[in-house]
Scaffold this active site. Sequence first.
Site, PDB file in Angstrom:
ATOM      1  N   SER A  39       0.823  -1.212   0.000  1.00 23.00           N
ATOM      2  CA  SER A  39       0.000   0.000   0.000  1.00 23.00           C
ATOM      3  C   SER A  39       0.858   1.265   0.000  1.00 23.00           C
ATOM      4  CB  SER A  39      -0.932   0.002   1.226  1.00 23.00           C
ATOM      5  OG  SER A  39      -0.195  -0.185   2.412  1.00 23.00           O
ATOM      6  N   ASN A  77      -1.982  -2.460  13.292  1.00 21.14           N
ATOM      7  CA  ASN A  77      -3.437  -2.253  13.233  1.00 21.14           C
ATOM      8  C   ASN A  77      -3.875  -1.008  13.996  1.00 21.14           C
ATOM      9  OD1 ASN A  77      -3.463  -4.534  11.733  1.00 21.14           O
ATOM     10  ND2 ASN A  77      -4.369  -5.862  13.298  1.00 21.14           N
ATOM     11  N   THR A  97     -39.908  26.177 -11.061  1.00 15.92           N
ATOM     12  CA  THR A  97     -40.224  24.807 -10.665  1.00 15.92           C
ATOM     13  C   THR A  97     -40.332  24.051 -11.984  1.00 15.92           C
ATOM     14  OG1 THR A  97     -42.614  25.165 -10.717  1.00 15.92           O
ATOM     15  CG2 THR A  97     -41.525  25.549  -8.602  1.00 15.92           C
ATOM     16  N   HIS A  98     -39.904  22.818 -11.991  1.00 11.26           N
ATOM     17  CA  HIS A  98     -39.859  22.022 -13.232  1.00 11.26           C
ATOM     18  C   HIS A  98     -39.019  22.720 -14.300  1.00 11.26           C
ATOM     19  CE1 HIS A  98     -43.410  19.933 -11.491  1.00 11.26           C
ATOM     20  NE2 HIS A  98     -43.759  21.160 -11.132  1.00 11.26           N
ATOM     21  N   SER A 156     -12.512  26.507 -27.066  1.00 10.66           N
ATOM     22  CA  SER A 156     -12.597  25.285 -27.862  1.00 10.66           C
ATOM     23  C   SER A 156     -11.457  25.300 -28.858  1.00 10.66           C
ATOM     24  CB  SER A 156     -13.938  25.257 -28.597  1.00 10.66           C
ATOM     25  OG  SER A 156     -13.836  24.473 -29.770  1.00 10.66           O
ATOM     26  N   LYS A 193     -16.141  30.028 -28.692  1.00 11.12           N
ATOM     27  CA  LYS A 193     -16.637  29.329 -27.501  1.00 11.12           C
ATOM     28  C   LYS A 193     -15.955  29.757 -26.209  1.00 11.12           C
ATOM     29  CE  LYS A 193     -18.617  25.495 -27.519  1.00 11.12           C
ATOM     30  NZ  LYS A 193     -19.918  25.131 -26.971  1.00 11.12           N
ATOM     31  N   ASN A 206     -16.349  27.992 -22.477  1.00 13.24           N
ATOM     32  CA  ASN A 206     -17.059  26.894 -21.810  1.00 13.24           C
ATOM     33  C   ASN A 206     -16.876  26.920 -20.295  1.00 13.24           C
ATOM     34  OD1 ASN A 206     -17.841  25.902 -24.338  1.00 13.24           O
ATOM     35  ND2 ASN A 206     -15.934  24.729 -24.521  1.00 13.24           N
ATOM     36  N   GLU A 235     -18.633  22.219 -15.063  1.00  9.28           N
ATOM     37  CA  GLU A 235     -18.934  20.885 -15.607  1.00  9.28           C
ATOM     38  C   GLU A 235     -18.128  19.811 -14.887  1.00  9.28           C
ATOM     39  OE1 GLU A 235     -19.164  20.633 -20.037  1.00  9.28           O
ATOM     40  OE2 GLU A 235     -18.896  22.793 -19.892  1.00  9.28           O
ATOM     41  N   LYS A 249      -8.289   3.576   1.955  1.00  7.48           N
ATOM     42  CA  LYS A 249      -7.580   4.859   1.885  1.00  7.48           C
ATOM     43  C   LYS A 249      -7.701   5.618   0.579  1.00  7.48           C
ATOM     44  CE  LYS A 249      -4.451   3.062   5.191  1.00  7.48           C
ATOM     45  NZ  LYS A 249      -5.021   1.712   4.902  1.00  7.48           N
TER      46      LYS A 249
END
Length: 464
Positions: A28, A115, A160-161, A282, A288, A290, A295, A330
């Site tokens: 590890s 441990n 709403t919606h 872009s 563009k 972005n 995102e 971990k």
Amino acid sequence: MSKDSSSKLWGGRFSEEMDSLVEEFNASISFDQKMAFEDIDGSIAHATMLANQKIITKEESKKIIKGLESIAIDITEGKIKWQQSLEDIHMNIEFELTKRIGDLGGKLHTARSRNDQVATDFRLYLKKQNETIIDLLTETMKVFVELAEEHIDAIMPGYTHLQVAQPILFSHHMLAYYQMLLRDQDRFIHSLERMDVSPLGSGALAGTGFNIDPWQTAQILGFQNPAHNSLDAISDRDFVIEFQANASILIMHLSRLSEEMILWTSQEFSFIKLPDSHTTGSSIMPQKKNADVSELIRGKTGRIYGNLMGILTVMKGLPLAFNKDMQEDKEGAFDTAETIIIILKLLLTMMPKIKLNKKRMYYAAGRAYSNATDFADYLAKKGLPFREAHEVVGKLVAIGVAEAKDLEDIPLTRMQNISELIEADVFDVIRLEHVVNVRNSYGGTSSEQVSLQIANAKKILGLK
Ligand code: ARG
């Protein structure tokens, strides 16, 4: 007896070399090296306690501590090469120590097991990450409250919606995120209290026969208490799960914010502009700009949830006490902590630089008859049963839709053809400022209520 890295620190009973693929699979060190300083702190506390309890001499303890401190310096300077053959950070550091101070290095592990050592290191590590996140959340909340205060005059559509519903203050929207973050922070604060327990002294699983003082090591390391049950202390990872669950809820909130940033910067909405410093272009479309940061925050929600599912699944059904499965605790937690920390830092620099297009927001807030409820309420207040008021306004909306007009653009005389109760004062009632400010119920969107909540938030956050 000194050891090189090819003979294991636990090698006494073994006669065959470890298969090289097993060594790679079992190790590890590639990730638990992140806990190197916590491991050293834990060992210094342990060596100090061992000497105070006369389990080793003061001289021995001093030498061990000096050795450990020199290792810490060399780690900072990048001088130590971790070895996979030594499996993990605990054995790498013990090996380094023995290289420096000879066989005495082996005494450090008296009355201790890997441990309780790993459980201690991991708690120390996550405590720090927790504290960092708690502090960053305070700073992030300040940003939202400051945005709310700065733009208290900005009216935007409430949805709403994702359909325009009623106009609200932009500040009200910002304070909604403040409330979410406040609860998120509260979750981190309270799970930090439960995490704040020292497993040192629990040994491999059952405690130790040496006359140790676990209160002392707990105190040196800044833990509230030593663990009250050795089996529990070395074998539970609920503190990791809580951390991941808290992070998951937090990033769920941040992904909603991010989605709104993305929507609001789109050409169709054009409510805000993100700073150039936090957007990208872009490679093919020169026009563009972005919202990559937003995102990616939305996207990284996937790995944070995944890390939570990972640790929940690792722990499910494991018999007490330690099982090697738990080494899988971990990487996900490190990833979650680091991801959340960078995201909060990004929001801290991005959010104060957003530019509002208040005209555009105001215009959008007035679309789709967002004042229709207020029109109906106006008629209801004049004694018309609400059902009938609803019907009247419905007819007016139908006229508006047919003629592409807002309610306020329909002449009063035409309105009066539908209901004689409508008078010139209706135009004040359906103005957006009025529609917003009339919602003066506690926690509502009126300027008065929002200002009250800004003042409360500033008090909580210690803002002037
Ligand atoms: N590398 C181990 C881990 O990360 C340390 C504990 C090992 N304990 C043991 N009994 N093998 O969990």
